[in-house]
Scaffold this motif. Structure first.
Motif, PDB file in Angstrom:
ATOM      1  N   LYS A 141      29.219 -21.384  26.342  1.00 46.29           N
ATOM      2  CA  LYS A 141      29.498 -22.633  25.622  1.00 46.29           C
ATOM      3  C   LYS A 141      28.507 -23.713  26.049  1.00 46.29           C
ATOM      4  O   LYS A 141      27.921 -24.406  25.210  1.00 46.29           O
ATOM      5  CB  LYS A 141      30.934 -23.075  25.905  1.00 46.29           C
ATOM      6  CG  LYS A 141      31.326 -24.412  25.313  1.00 46.29           C
ATOM      7  CD  LYS A 141      32.756 -24.762  25.732  1.00 46.29           C
ATOM      8  CE  LYS A 141      33.174 -26.129  25.262  1.00 46.29           C
ATOM      9  NZ  LYS A 141      32.569 -27.221  26.015  1.00 46.29           N
ATOM     10  N   TYR A 175      28.533 -14.273  23.684  1.00 47.84           N
ATOM     11  CA  TYR A 175      27.516 -15.017  22.932  1.00 47.84           C
ATOM     12  C   TYR A 175      27.584 -14.698  21.441  1.00 47.84           C
ATOM     13  O   TYR A 175      27.432 -15.602  20.618  1.00 47.84           O
ATOM     14  CB  TYR A 175      26.106 -14.733  23.480  1.00 47.84           C
ATOM     15  CG  TYR A 175      25.724 -15.627  24.621  1.00 47.84           C
ATOM     16  CD1 TYR A 175      24.939 -16.756  24.415  1.00 47.84           C
ATOM     17  CD2 TYR A 175      26.145 -15.356  25.919  1.00 47.84           C
ATOM     18  CE1 TYR A 175      24.582 -17.583  25.466  1.00 47.84           C
ATOM     19  CE2 TYR A 175      25.790 -16.182  26.978  1.00 47.84           C
ATOM     20  CZ  TYR A 175      25.020 -17.290  26.741  1.00 47.84           C
ATOM     21  OH  TYR A 175      24.675 -18.117  27.780  1.00 47.84           O
ATOM     22  N   ARG A 178      30.458 -16.664  20.024  1.00 47.22           N
ATOM     23  CA  ARG A 178      30.135 -18.095  19.935  1.00 47.22           C
ATOM     24  C   ARG A 178      29.195 -18.384  18.763  1.00 47.22           C
ATOM     25  O   ARG A 178      29.364 -19.377  18.073  1.00 47.22           O
ATOM     26  CB  ARG A 178      29.501 -18.592  21.236  1.00 47.22           C
ATOM     27  CG  ARG A 178      30.391 -18.581  22.450  1.00 47.22           C
ATOM     28  CD  ARG A 178      31.492 -19.575  22.403  1.00 47.22           C
ATOM     29  NE  ARG A 178      30.977 -20.932  22.233  1.00 47.22           N
ATOM     30  CZ  ARG A 178      31.731 -22.005  22.137  1.00 47.22           C
ATOM     31  NH1 ARG A 178      33.029 -21.902  22.199  1.00 47.22           N
ATOM     32  NH2 ARG A 178      31.189 -23.189  21.969  1.00 47.22           N
ATOM     33  N   GLU A 181      31.044 -18.336  15.510  1.00 49.68           N
ATOM     34  CA  GLU A 181      31.805 -19.572  15.320  1.00 49.68           C
ATOM     35  C   GLU A 181      30.914 -20.681  14.805  1.00 49.68           C
ATOM     36  O   GLU A 181      31.377 -21.637  14.193  1.00 49.68           O
ATOM     37  CB  GLU A 181      32.461 -20.002  16.647  1.00 49.68           C
ATOM     38  CG  GLU A 181      33.529 -19.072  17.120  1.00 49.68           C
ATOM     39  CD  GLU A 181      33.977 -19.392  18.550  1.00 49.68           C
ATOM     40  OE1 GLU A 181      33.546 -20.433  19.105  1.00 49.68           O
ATOM     41  OE2 GLU A 181      34.735 -18.587  19.103  1.00 49.68           O
TER      42      GLU A 181
END
Length: 186
Positions: A141, A175, A178, A181
């Motif tokens: 993040k 990863y 993420r 997203e």
């Protein structure tokens, strides 16, 4: 492989050995001594050869190493890159010693140094998630936020490709999730 386009920069995640990646810059998750160590640091020094260590020693003579969150540049030696940027990630101590900001600084300082050296592509390892015990999800993040912020604030950086090269399956999965997203660029 997962990827996302942010303005003119493509951010990708792949699983593999960073010492084999043909990027302009390969990032080393170094220690403050800059003299090599375990994990990705040792792998980069072994694969890159003695020229990297020689330049790291010169940097130590000039400035005494590299502090946490900072970054320095050397030759890539025998690696398929033009440069290695060495950055020192924080050791995780429960999140009470500014570890997130220090990790953010690693990525920001490295990206600025890559841009200053006219790099078009850069490959990052998963900084601090090995023996430094930074929680992997929080590290991902933080890394992706740092990249997103850098791209938004530096549209003329010249960086066209930013790769996160995950050695282990867990980081690769994190990863990829993420990136799926999405990252916000305002």
């Amino acid at each position: 492989m997962e990827e996302i386009k942010l303005q003119t920069t493509t951010v990708k995640v792949l699983q593999g050995d960073i010492t084999k990646v043909a990027a302009d810059v390969i990032v080393n998750a170094a220690n403050t001594s800059l003299l090599g160590g375990g994990g990705v640091d040792g792998a980069i020094h072994r694969a890159g050869g003695k020229r990297i260590l020689e330049e790291c020693r010169k940097i130590r003579e000039q400035q005494g190493g590299c502090q946490v969150g900072e970054a320095v540049v050397t030759t890539a030696g025998n690696l398929p890159a033009s440069f290695v940027i060495h950055t020192v990630g924080p050791v995780w101590n429960g999140g009470t010693n500014g570890e997130e900001q220090k990790l953010m600084n690693c990525y920001a300082n490295t990206l600025h140094l890559a841009s200053k050296n006219q790099a078009r592509s850069i490959a990052f390892p998963n900084i601090s998630t090995g023996i430094y015990r930074f929680p992997k999800a929080l590290a991902a993040k933080t890394a992706l936020e740092a990249v997103s912020t850098f791209i938004r604030c530096n549209p003329e950086s010249g960086l066209e490709q930013i790769w996160f090269v995950c050695f282990d399956e867990e980081n690769y999965r994190i990863y990829r999730e993420r990136l799926r997203e999405g990252l916000e660029i305002e």
